[in-house]
Design a protein around this motif. Structure first.
Motif, PDB file in Angstrom:
ATOM      1  N   CYS A  15       7.568  -4.994   3.465  1.00  0.00           N
ATOM      2  CA  CYS A  15       7.901  -4.234   2.258  1.00  0.00           C
ATOM      3  C   CYS A  15       6.642  -3.608   1.662  1.00  0.00           C
ATOM      4  CB  CYS A  15       8.565  -5.127   1.220  1.00  0.00           C
ATOM      5  SG  CYS A  15      10.167  -5.773   1.740  1.00  0.00           S
ATOM      6  N   GLU A  18       5.769  -0.518   3.644  1.00  0.00           N
ATOM      7  CA  GLU A  18       6.681   0.590   3.346  1.00  0.00           C
ATOM      8  C   GLU A  18       6.370   1.212   1.985  1.00  0.00           C
ATOM      9  OE1 GLU A  18       8.897   2.032   5.490  1.00  0.00           O
ATOM     10  OE2 GLU A  18       7.903   0.684   6.889  1.00  0.00           O
ATOM     11  N   LEU A  19       6.116   0.372   0.982  1.00  0.00           N
ATOM     12  CA  LEU A  19       5.771   0.883  -0.342  1.00  0.00           C
ATOM     13  C   LEU A  19       4.437   1.619  -0.297  1.00  0.00           C
ATOM     14  CD1 LEU A  19       6.294   1.215  -3.330  1.00  0.00           C
ATOM     15  CD2 LEU A  19       5.337  -1.076  -3.687  1.00  0.00           C
ATOM     16  N   GLN A  20       3.481   1.095   0.443  1.00  0.00           N
ATOM     17  CA  GLN A  20       2.180   1.741   0.599  1.00  0.00           C
ATOM     18  C   GLN A  20       2.355   3.161   1.135  1.00  0.00           C
ATOM     19  OE1 GLN A  20      -1.161  -0.476   2.491  1.00  0.00           O
ATOM     20  NE2 GLN A  20      -0.977   1.087   4.076  1.00  0.00           N
ATOM     21  N   LYS A  21       3.205   3.334   2.128  1.00  0.00           N
ATOM     22  CA  LYS A  21       3.455   4.655   2.708  1.00  0.00           C
ATOM     23  C   LYS A  21       4.060   5.601   1.681  1.00  0.00           C
ATOM     24  CE  LYS A  21       4.255   2.999   7.414  1.00  0.00           C
ATOM     25  NZ  LYS A  21       5.302   2.785   8.436  1.00  0.00           N
ATOM     26  N   LYS A  22       5.011   5.104   0.884  1.00  0.00           N
ATOM     27  CA  LYS A  22       5.662   5.938  -0.123  1.00  0.00           C
ATOM     28  C   LYS A  22       4.672   6.373  -1.199  1.00  0.00           C
ATOM     29  CE  LYS A  22      10.372   4.174   0.367  1.00  0.00           C
ATOM     30  NZ  LYS A  22      10.998   5.435   0.736  1.00  0.00           N
ATOM     31  N   ILE A  23       3.821   5.457  -1.640  1.00  0.00           N
ATOM     32  CA  ILE A  23       2.829   5.799  -2.663  1.00  0.00           C
ATOM     33  C   ILE A  23       1.829   6.809  -2.114  1.00  0.00           C
ATOM     34  CG2 ILE A  23       0.933   4.889  -4.055  1.00  0.00           C
ATOM     35  CD1 ILE A  23       2.591   2.284  -4.329  1.00  0.00           C
ATOM     36  N   ALA A  25       2.211   9.014   0.047  1.00  0.00           N
ATOM     37  CA  ALA A  25       2.824  10.314   0.309  1.00  0.00           C
ATOM     38  C   ALA A  25       2.881  11.206  -0.934  1.00  0.00           C
ATOM     39  CB  ALA A  25       4.231  10.122   0.876  1.00  0.00           C
ATOM     40  N   HIS A  26       2.646  10.636  -2.111  1.00  0.00           N
ATOM     41  CA  HIS A  26       2.697  11.430  -3.338  1.00  0.00           C
ATOM     42  C   HIS A  26       1.527  12.416  -3.372  1.00  0.00           C
ATOM     43  CE1 HIS A  26       2.669  12.525  -7.578  1.00  0.00           C
ATOM     44  NE2 HIS A  26       3.933  12.135  -7.599  1.00  0.00           N
ATOM     45  N   ILE A  61       7.175   4.998  -8.407  1.00  0.00           N
ATOM     46  CA  ILE A  61       7.571   4.907  -6.997  1.00  0.00           C
ATOM     47  C   ILE A  61       8.025   3.483  -6.683  1.00  0.00           C
ATOM     48  CG2 ILE A  61       6.740   5.056  -4.610  1.00  0.00           C
ATOM     49  CD1 ILE A  61       4.836   7.334  -5.661  1.00  0.00           C
ATOM     50  N   PHE A  65      11.664   1.694  -5.394  1.00  0.00           N
ATOM     51  CA  PHE A  65      11.608   1.023  -4.100  1.00  0.00           C
ATOM     52  C   PHE A  65      12.228  -0.373  -4.148  1.00  0.00           C
ATOM     53  CE2 PHE A  65       9.296  -1.686  -1.043  1.00  0.00           C
ATOM     54  CZ  PHE A  65       9.635  -1.040   0.132  1.00  0.00           C
TER      55      PHE A  65
END
Length: 75
Positions: A15, A18-23, A25-26, A61, A65
């Motif tokens: 998790c 996955e959160l690291q990738k979403k952050i 990407a901003h 974000i 999530f």
């Protein structure tokens, strides 16, 4: 510039990744690195970025999530 934060409420390393990738990407954030065991988040942002603003972006974000994840600027 590196913005160092504490991150709490993540349940598993997958998790966190996955959160690291979403952050990361901003558009306001150049990169993000979550260290799951240490409960830390390091954001790589522009030198003129407002620390509180980028932490708020990361928190927004995280809210979308997983419930219960908190990100706080490290003193």
């Amino acid at each position: 510039m590196k913005v160092r934060c504490d991150i709490n409420g993540l349940d598993c390393p997958h998790c966190a990744l996955e959160l690291q990738k979403k952050i990361a990407a901003h558009e306001a954030i150049k990169g993000a690195d979550i260290n799951f065991p240490m409960k830390s988040l390091v954001l790589d942002v522009a030198d003129d970025a407002d620390e509180d603003e980028v932490v708020a972006i990361a928190q927004k974000i995280a809210n979308g999530f997983e419930d219960g994840v908190t990100i706080d600027l490290r003193d």
